[in-house]
Write a protein that holds these residues in place. Structure first.
Motif, PDB file in Angstrom:
ATOM      1  N   ASP A  96       0.816  -1.210   0.000  1.00 12.63           N
ATOM      2  CA  ASP A  96       0.000   0.000   0.000  1.00 12.63           C
ATOM      3  C   ASP A  96       0.851   1.263   0.000  1.00 12.63           C
ATOM      4  N   GLN A  97       1.944   1.254   0.746  1.00 16.06           N
ATOM      5  CA  GLN A  97       2.798   2.434   0.808  1.00 16.06           C
ATOM      6  C   GLN A  97       3.398   2.755  -0.559  1.00 16.06           C
ATOM      7  N   ASP A 100       0.441   3.688  -3.039  1.00 11.49           N
ATOM      8  CA  ASP A 100      -0.063   5.034  -2.758  1.00 11.49           C
ATOM      9  C   ASP A 100       0.874   6.102  -3.330  1.00 11.49           C
ATOM     10  N   GLY A 115      -7.383  -0.192  -0.008  1.00 17.00           N
ATOM     11  CA  GLY A 115      -6.184  -0.885   0.437  1.00 17.00           C
ATOM     12  C   GLY A 115      -6.506  -2.197   1.123  1.00 17.00           C
ATOM     13  N   GLY A 121      -3.003  -8.316   4.892  1.00 17.99           N
ATOM     14  CA  GLY A 121      -1.846  -8.352   3.999  1.00 17.99           C
ATOM     15  C   GLY A 121      -0.760  -9.256   4.534  1.00 17.99           C
ATOM     16  N   ARG A 173      -6.763  -3.694  -4.164  1.00 14.50           N
ATOM     17  CA  ARG A 173      -6.861  -2.340  -3.614  1.00 14.50           C
ATOM     18  C   ARG A 173      -8.029  -1.590  -4.239  1.00 14.50           C
ATOM     19  N   THR A 220       1.446  -1.699 -10.110  1.00 12.52           N
ATOM     20  CA  THR A 220       0.455  -0.637  -9.922  1.00 12.52           C
ATOM     21  C   THR A 220       0.228   0.086 -11.240  1.00 12.52           C
TER      22      THR A 220
END
Length: 231
Positions: A96-97, A100, A115, A121, A173, A220
């Motif tokens: 996620d970090q 994002d 997320g 996770g 996500r 992503t």
């Protein structure tokens, strides 16, 4: 187009959020390698005498010391295989970090993603860790029997596994479980190729430390590109 996704991920490496995860990754990987090396040296200390007496030859000293030094290049080679579970674990914990940061820079028009929860996770990461370790242990047989093409086997096996994992977790996500599964099936060819692109650097010591970050960022980009093309 996949190489373009990868290039975007590489260009964002100086991002502070990327660097933070990289530092955490270095710490985790170094701790893992040190732990394996310590276990190896302790095993030598317990079972291998430092001095061995052989008939007609006499005493040979420094055996355990020599083995300890020989273990250093062995650990560099082992890092290739150790980075597989590290990469898979990082995918779940820090996905996620990274995602994002990618979306903030390249897709600012998107609403914040729901997320994946930390515990969810982490659980998924450990489940996948078991799968990827089990498959690679079985693949060791093929590596020995088909040594000349062992790298191709390694890249193919881990390309499939890493591609599935990255694509699934990035898709979750923005989509529900059914939608994420449909996304993987619809784009299985590109996902596999992108997975191989992540598996190849795993065989390069030091460079493989960047794979978890680049993998999360690349997939992503891949997810948003394919989702846009599908509309």
């Amino acid at each position: 187009m996949i190489f373009n996704d990868f290039a975007k991920a590489v260009r964002q490496l100086p991002d502070p959020k990327f660097l933070q995860v990289l530092i955490l990754g270095l710490g985790l990987t170094i701790a893992l390698l040190v732990g394996v090396y310590w276990l190896f040296t302790m095993t030598i200390a317990w079972f291998v005498p430092d001095t061995l007496s052989l008939p007609w030859i006499g005493e040979i000293g420094g055996i355990s010391t020599a083995l300890n030094w020989a273990a250093i290049p062995l650990m560099l080679v082992a890092s290739i295989f150790l980075m597989i579970p590290v990469a898979s674990a990082f995918t779940g914990i820090f996905l996620d970090q990274i995602a994002d940061a990618v979306e903030e820079r390249h897709y600012p028009h998107l609403a914040p993603a729901e997320g994946v929860g930390f515990l969810e996770g982490l659980g998924d990461a450990f489940k996948f860790l078991g799968v990827i370790l089990g498959v690679n242990l079985l693949a060791l047989i093929a590596y020995f029997l088909l040594a000349p093409i062992a790298p191709l086997i390694f890249w193919t096996v881990n390309g499939i596994l890493l591609g599935r994992e990255y694509a699934q977790m990035v898709a979750l996500r923005r989509l529900d479980a059914r939608g994420a599964k449909a996304f993987r099936r619809r784009h299985r060819g590109q996902i596999f190729f992108a997975g191989v692109l992540m598996a190849v650097p795993l065989t390069i010591p030091v460079v493989n430390l960047l794979v978890p970050i680049l993998g999360a960022a690349t997939f992503t980009h891949l997810f948003h590109r394919l989702s846009t093309e599908g509309n």
